[in-house]
Design a protein around this motif. Sequence first.
Motif, PDB file in Angstrom:
ATOM      1  N   GLU A 127     107.981 104.523  61.481  1.00  0.00           N
ATOM      2  CA  GLU A 127     108.547 105.521  62.194  1.00  0.00           C
ATOM      3  C   GLU A 127     109.775 104.639  63.307  1.00  0.00           C
ATOM      4  N   GLY A 128     111.105 104.943  63.342  1.00  0.00           N
ATOM      5  CA  GLY A 128     111.925 104.578  64.078  1.00  0.00           C
ATOM      6  C   GLY A 128     112.451 105.170  65.343  1.00  0.00           C
ATOM      7  N   ALA A 129     113.194 104.655  66.167  1.00  0.00           N
ATOM      8  CA  ALA A 129     113.511 105.045  67.436  1.00  0.00           C
ATOM      9  C   ALA A 129     115.024 105.165  67.248  1.00  0.00           C
ATOM     10  N   ASP A 130     115.850 104.281  67.039  1.00  0.00           N
ATOM     11  CA  ASP A 130     117.271 104.200  66.762  1.00  0.00           C
ATOM     12  C   ASP A 130     117.915 103.857  65.490  1.00  0.00           C
ATOM     13  N   THR A 131     118.810 104.854  64.832  1.00  0.00           N
ATOM     14  CA  THR A 131     119.419 104.553  63.699  1.00  0.00           C
ATOM     15  C   THR A 131     120.820 104.712  63.986  1.00  0.00           C
ATOM     16  N   ALA A 132     121.234 104.398  65.288  1.00  0.00           N
ATOM     17  CA  ALA A 132     122.905 104.307  65.434  1.00  0.00           C
ATOM     18  C   ALA A 132     123.241 103.258  64.613  1.00  0.00           C
ATOM     19  N   LEU A 133     124.559 103.084  64.626  1.00  0.00           N
ATOM     20  CA  LEU A 133     125.186 101.909  64.006  1.00  0.00           C
ATOM     21  C   LEU A 133     124.939 100.637  64.922  1.00  0.00           C
ATOM     22  N   GLY A 134     124.919  99.568  63.958  1.00  0.00           N
ATOM     23  CA  GLY A 134     124.482  98.384  64.987  1.00  0.00           C
ATOM     24  C   GLY A 134     123.473  97.696  64.153  1.00  0.00           C
ATOM     25  N   THR A 135     123.191  96.326  64.504  1.00  0.00           N
ATOM     26  CA  THR A 135     122.319  95.666  63.926  1.00  0.00           C
ATOM     27  C   THR A 135     121.008  95.318  64.818  1.00  0.00           C
ATOM     28  N   GLY A 136     119.988  94.919  64.417  1.00  0.00           N
ATOM     29  CA  GLY A 136     118.926  94.721  65.171  1.00  0.00           C
ATOM     30  C   GLY A 136     117.783  95.726  65.298  1.00  0.00           C
ATOM     31  N   LEU A 137     116.397  95.628  65.450  1.00  0.00           N
ATOM     32  CA  LEU A 137     115.653  96.590  65.382  1.00  0.00           C
ATOM     33  C   LEU A 137     114.979  96.868  66.867  1.00  0.00           C
ATOM     34  N   SER A 138     114.771  98.373  67.169  1.00  0.00           N
ATOM     35  CA  SER A 138     114.168  98.289  68.443  1.00  0.00           C
ATOM     36  C   SER A 138     112.663  97.719  68.501  1.00  0.00           C
ATOM     37  N   ALA A 139     112.289  97.480  69.816  1.00  0.00           N
ATOM     38  CA  ALA A 139     111.029  96.726  70.270  1.00  0.00           C
ATOM     39  C   ALA A 139     110.076  97.187  69.197  1.00  0.00           C
ATOM     40  N   GLY A 140     109.694  98.221  69.257  1.00  0.00           N
ATOM     41  CA  GLY A 140     108.610  98.928  68.591  1.00  0.00           C
ATOM     42  C   GLY A 140     108.489  98.691  67.204  1.00  0.00           C
ATOM     43  N   VAL A 141     109.613  98.577  66.579  1.00  0.00           N
ATOM     44  CA  VAL A 141     109.779  98.546  65.215  1.00  0.00           C
ATOM     45  C   VAL A 141     109.754  97.087  64.860  1.00  0.00           C
ATOM     46  N   GLU A 142     110.514  96.161  65.594  1.00  0.00           N
ATOM     47  CA  GLU A 142     110.394  94.796  65.560  1.00  0.00           C
ATOM     48  C   GLU A 142     108.783  94.034  65.559  1.00  0.00           C
ATOM     49  N   ALA A 143     108.343  94.850  66.381  1.00  0.00           N
ATOM     50  CA  ALA A 143     106.928  94.328  66.403  1.00  0.00           C
ATOM     51  C   ALA A 143     106.131  94.667  65.531  1.00  0.00           C
ATOM     52  N   VAL A 144     106.334  95.383  64.447  1.00  0.00           N
ATOM     53  CA  VAL A 144     105.339  95.614  63.198  1.00  0.00           C
ATOM     54  C   VAL A 144     105.954  94.762  62.035  1.00  0.00           C
ATOM     55  N   VAL A 145     107.125  94.073  62.167  1.00  0.00           N
ATOM     56  CA  VAL A 145     107.886  93.543  60.877  1.00  0.00           C
ATOM     57  C   VAL A 145     106.821  92.409  60.381  1.00  0.00           C
ATOM     58  N   ALA A 146     106.302  91.641  61.263  1.00  0.00           N
ATOM     59  CA  ALA A 146     105.384  90.454  60.846  1.00  0.00           C
ATOM     60  C   ALA A 146     104.134  91.071  60.110  1.00  0.00           C
ATOM     61  N   PRO A 147     103.284  91.958  61.054  1.00  0.00           N
ATOM     62  CA  PRO A 147     102.019  92.278  60.618  1.00  0.00           C
ATOM     63  C   PRO A 147     102.535  93.286  59.193  1.00  0.00           C
ATOM     64  N   LEU A 148     103.491  93.876  59.014  1.00  0.00           N
ATOM     65  CA  LEU A 148     103.616  94.776  57.805  1.00  0.00           C
ATOM     66  C   LEU A 148     103.705  93.837  56.653  1.00  0.00           C
ATOM     67  N   ALA A 149     104.471  92.831  57.007  1.00  0.00           N
ATOM     68  CA  ALA A 149     104.796  91.786  55.669  1.00  0.00           C
ATOM     69  C   ALA A 149     103.544  91.174  55.372  1.00  0.00           C
ATOM     70  N   ALA A 150     102.616  90.854  56.225  1.00  0.00           N
ATOM     71  CA  ALA A 150     101.380  90.336  55.975  1.00  0.00           C
ATOM     72  C   ALA A 150     100.364  91.556  55.230  1.00  0.00           C
ATOM     73  N   GLY A 151     100.683  92.640  55.658  1.00  0.00           N
ATOM     74  CA  GLY A 151      99.889  93.798  54.848  1.00  0.00           C
ATOM     75  C   GLY A 151     100.476  94.053  53.598  1.00  0.00           C
ATOM     76  N   VAL A 152     101.765  93.809  53.016  1.00  0.00           N
ATOM     77  CA  VAL A 152     102.248  93.920  51.988  1.00  0.00           C
ATOM     78  C   VAL A 152     101.905  92.783  51.001  1.00  0.00           C
ATOM     79  N   GLU A 153     101.826  91.245  51.521  1.00  0.00           N
ATOM     80  CA  GLU A 153     101.131  90.355  50.870  1.00  0.00           C
ATOM     81  C   GLU A 153      99.830  90.515  50.387  1.00  0.00           C
ATOM     82  N   ASP A 154      98.839  91.307  51.331  1.00  0.00           N
ATOM     83  CA  ASP A 154      97.639  91.497  51.120  1.00  0.00           C
ATOM     84  C   ASP A 154      97.685  92.715  50.035  1.00  0.00           C
ATOM     85  N   GLU A 155      98.444  93.672  50.115  1.00  0.00           N
ATOM     86  CA  GLU A 155      98.466  94.534  49.075  1.00  0.00           C
ATOM     87  C   GLU A 155      98.644  94.014  47.839  1.00  0.00           C
ATOM     88  N   ILE A 156      99.501  93.008  47.559  1.00  0.00           N
ATOM     89  CA  ILE A 156      99.784  92.245  46.417  1.00  0.00           C
ATOM     90  C   ILE A 156      98.691  91.649  45.711  1.00  0.00           C
TER      91      ILE A 156
END
Length: 169
Positions: A127-156
């Motif tokens: 779930e995202g907060a901001d889809t306006a033009l621009g780069t960079g993730l909102s704080a809530g979304v940025e916070a899940v990137v590392a744990p989600l990458a680890a979760g994807v590795e676990d899935e594999i």
Amino acid sequence: MPSRTRIAVIGVGNEFRRDDGVGWAVIARLRERAADRPLPPGTVLATCDGDPARLIGLWEGTQLAVVVDAAHAHPGHPGRVHRLTLDADALERPRTASSHGLGLGEAVELARVLGRLPGRLVVYAVEGADTALGTGLSAGVEAVVAPLAAGVEDEIVRHRDAAARGREG
């Protein structure tokens, strides 16, 4: 019929629409991590704008496809992750929608009709907060990137281990 020997991890979205770039950010993190901890042979990391034909092309012939995509939900909780699976023609349907005009659901349905679904499809919808033009993730979304990458590795790893047990038995 293509053999199902690969794993595809696909980050869907647009890195220039803020939180819509979460899939791309997870793929970037996985590429960084793979430098120290290589992924299993045959694992492909890819990004995609969400076009159904491109998605199908990336996951066709795979044993496992993991898709990471931004989602809209009402009410929304930026950074909340939904895990959905597709096995044997059964898709769990979330109360979220892709942030793209044509969503993942359309790609899945088209692939089903064409007989081009992966052996197993796992979707992580963030779930995202901001889809306006621009780069960079909102704080809530940025916070899940590392744990989600680890979760994807676990899935594999779970998939690889289950496949190995299947070959032994």
